[in-house]
Design an enzyme around this catalytic site. Structure first.
Site, PDB file in Angstrom:
ATOM      1  CD  GLU A 116     -16.440 108.072  -3.013  1.00 49.69           C
ATOM      2  OE1 GLU A 116     -15.249 108.181  -2.643  1.00 49.69           O
ATOM      3  OE2 GLU A 116     -17.661 107.658  -2.779  1.00 49.69           O
TER       4      GLU A 116
ATOM      5  CG  ASP B  31     -25.782  89.455  -1.462  1.00 47.71           C
ATOM      6  OD1 ASP B  31     -24.941  88.108  -1.371  1.00 47.71           O
ATOM      7  OD2 ASP B  31     -25.677  89.996  -2.896  1.00 47.71           O
TER       8      ASP B  31
ATOM      9  CB  ILE C  63     -13.996 103.053  -4.786  1.00 47.77           C
ATOM     10  CG1 ILE C  63     -15.218 103.581  -4.062  1.00 47.77           C
ATOM     11  CG2 ILE C  63     -12.493 102.094  -3.770  1.00 47.77           C
ATOM     12  CD1 ILE C  63     -14.855 104.765  -3.284  1.00 47.77           C
TER      13      ILE C  63
HETATM   14  P1  ADP Z   1     -23.599  93.760  -9.504  1.00 41.33           P
HETATM   15  O1  ADP Z   1     -24.708  94.446  -9.069  1.00 41.33           O
HETATM   16  O2  ADP Z   1     -24.611  93.927 -11.410  1.00 41.33           O
HETATM   17  O3  ADP Z   1     -23.755  92.336  -8.850  1.00 41.33           O
HETATM   18  P2  ADP Z   1     -22.057  95.315  -8.842  1.00 41.33           P
HETATM   19  O4  ADP Z   1     -22.086  96.420  -7.650  1.00 41.33           O
HETATM   20  O5  ADP Z   1     -21.591  93.846  -7.698  1.00 41.33           O
HETATM   21  O6  ADP Z   1     -22.879  94.597  -9.655  1.00 41.33           O
HETATM   22  O7  ADP Z   1     -21.174  95.786  -9.171  1.00 41.33           O
HETATM   23  C1  ADP Z   1     -20.392  95.208 -10.304  1.00 41.33           C
HETATM   24  C2  ADP Z   1     -18.385  95.102 -10.150  1.00 41.33           C
HETATM   25  O8  ADP Z   1     -18.249  97.037  -9.734  1.00 41.33           O
HETATM   26  C3  ADP Z   1     -17.934  94.538  -8.360  1.00 41.33           C
HETATM   27  O9  ADP Z   1     -17.645  93.447  -8.486  1.00 41.33           O
HETATM   28  C4  ADP Z   1     -16.781  96.067  -8.063  1.00 41.33           C
HETATM   29  O10 ADP Z   1     -15.342  95.001  -8.761  1.00 41.33           O
HETATM   30  C5  ADP Z   1     -16.831  96.763  -9.225  1.00 41.33           C
HETATM   31  N1  ADP Z   1     -17.498  97.988  -8.677  1.00 41.33           N
HETATM   32  C6  ADP Z   1     -18.435  98.002  -7.691  1.00 41.33           C
HETATM   33  N2  ADP Z   1     -19.236  99.350  -6.640  1.00 41.33           N
HETATM   34  C7  ADP Z   1     -17.682 100.399  -7.510  1.00 41.33           C
HETATM   35  C8  ADP Z   1     -17.062 101.036  -7.772  1.00 41.33           C
HETATM   36  N3  ADP Z   1     -17.666 102.497  -6.713  1.00 41.33           N
HETATM   37  N4  ADP Z   1     -15.975 101.498  -7.281  1.00 41.33           N
HETATM   38  C9  ADP Z   1     -15.575 100.442  -8.367  1.00 41.33           C
HETATM   39  N5  ADP Z   1     -15.558  99.917  -8.874  1.00 41.33           N
HETATM   40  C10 ADP Z   1     -16.497  98.630  -8.528  1.00 41.33           C
END
Ligand code: ADP
Length: 286
Positions: free
Chosen positions: A91, A194, A93
């Site tokens: 999803e 984490d 967000i």
């Molecule tokens: P990585 O696994 O490369 O560390 P993340 O899961 O931390 O990546 O996601 C990278 C960035 O994407 C996050 O810092 C956040 O700002 C954004 N993000 C992560 N999940 C979502 C989501 N479900 N909806 C919108 N933005 C997201």
């Protein structure tokens, strides 16, 4: 890439949805990510080429946190492998601006989540922290778990990469003998694993979401210590946590001890600039 995005969408949602737009999203440490705008709405997709099972583990972790019912987690649509890439479709967000209520909700929600317990420390599967393998073999005792599943694997990695000396390894071995006296007994708590500021997300209604976990049942002080590693969260978060599920006295003096694990992870992921903090903690305790 549009073909890849479209294939993921079709595979995950099983319908004839069409990708209209894709916007890269930065901020992640490890993977590539986009916001997909389709006929039916917005989706968050991340992927990498190297470790295809990473997202399967992340998806299991997100679902476990979500099952606790105490914190908001983006809905996971599908993790899998396509065209040699591992991916996770979730999803999307829409980000909002964190306010006082955000930090209070996060502190309270995390404290409630930490009340979810388990017979032992660990998890029924290993997973990843960043791109590093994280061992979760069950242990009845926290200190045994911390040494065998958290410190030793990272120390071995660092030693093999020539990042730490035998002298540092010896200091860790001295520390192991003291950990039972230094770390208070706590029940295993469901942890994000984490939890730094890059892995909390705020929606438009200022509700907190947890993302990108490395889930296990652990000592809850390990989670709280982790939040302090890079500057810490807002004070309202800590007050709210403490009101909901008070920590044992002396937590502040144990923060550096628990943070040996994330510091070792950072040493292995990003190099020797993290060594100084590790050595300082070892000097203090061992
Ligand atoms: P990585 O696994 O490369 O560390 P993340 O899961 O931390 O990546 O996601 C990278 C960035 O994407 C996050 O810092 C956040 O700002 C954004 N993000 C992560 N999940 C979502 C989501 N479900 N909806 C919108 N933005 C997201």
């Amino acid at each position: 890439m549009v073909d890849f995005f479209q294939s993921v969408l079709t595979s995950a949602l099983g319908k004839n949805d069409v990708v209209l737009r894709h916007q890269p999203i930065g901020g992640g440490c490890i993977n590539q990510a986009v916001r997909l705008t389709t006929v039916s709405g917005n989706y968050f997709l991340k992927w990498n080429k190297a470790q295809v099972d990473m997202f399967e583990k992340e998806s299991l972790g997100l679902k476990l946190l979500s099952k606790s019912g105490k914190v908001s987690i983006p809905k996971v649509y599908q993790s899998g492998e396509l065209e040699g890439k591992g991916y996770l479709l979730m999803e999307y967000i829409e980000p909002g601006k964190m306010d006082r209520g955000f930090w209070q909700q996060l502190g309270n929600g995390l404290a409630e989540m930490h009340k979810s317990t388990n017979a032992q420390f660990g998890l029924n599967h290993d997973n990843y922290i960043g791109r590093l393998y994280q061992k979760n073999t069950f242990h009845a005792d926290w200190v045994d778990f911390f040494i065998n599943c958290r410190l030793i694997p990272q120390i071995k990695l660092a030693r093999n990469a020539g990042l730490i000396s035998t002298d540092i390894v010896a200091r860790f071995e001295t520390l192991y003998l003291q950990l039972n006296d230094l770390m208070p007994v706590e029940k295993p708590a469901l942890l994000h694993g984490d939890l730094w500021s890059g892995n909390i997300h705020c929606d438009q209604e200022k509700r907190p979401y947890l993302i990108d976990p490395a889930v296990y049942y652990g000592h809850r002080e390990a989670e709280l210590a982790f939040t302090q590693l890079f500057g810490g969260f807002d004070e309202l978060f800590y007050n709210s946590y403490e009101n909901t599920y008070p920590l044992m006295s002396g937590f502040d003096s144990r923060v550096d001890l628990f943070n040996l694990y994330p510091l070792l992870v950072h040493l292995n992921l990003f190099g020797s600039s993290y060594l100084g903090s590790i050595v300082n903690t070892l000097k203090k305790f061992a």
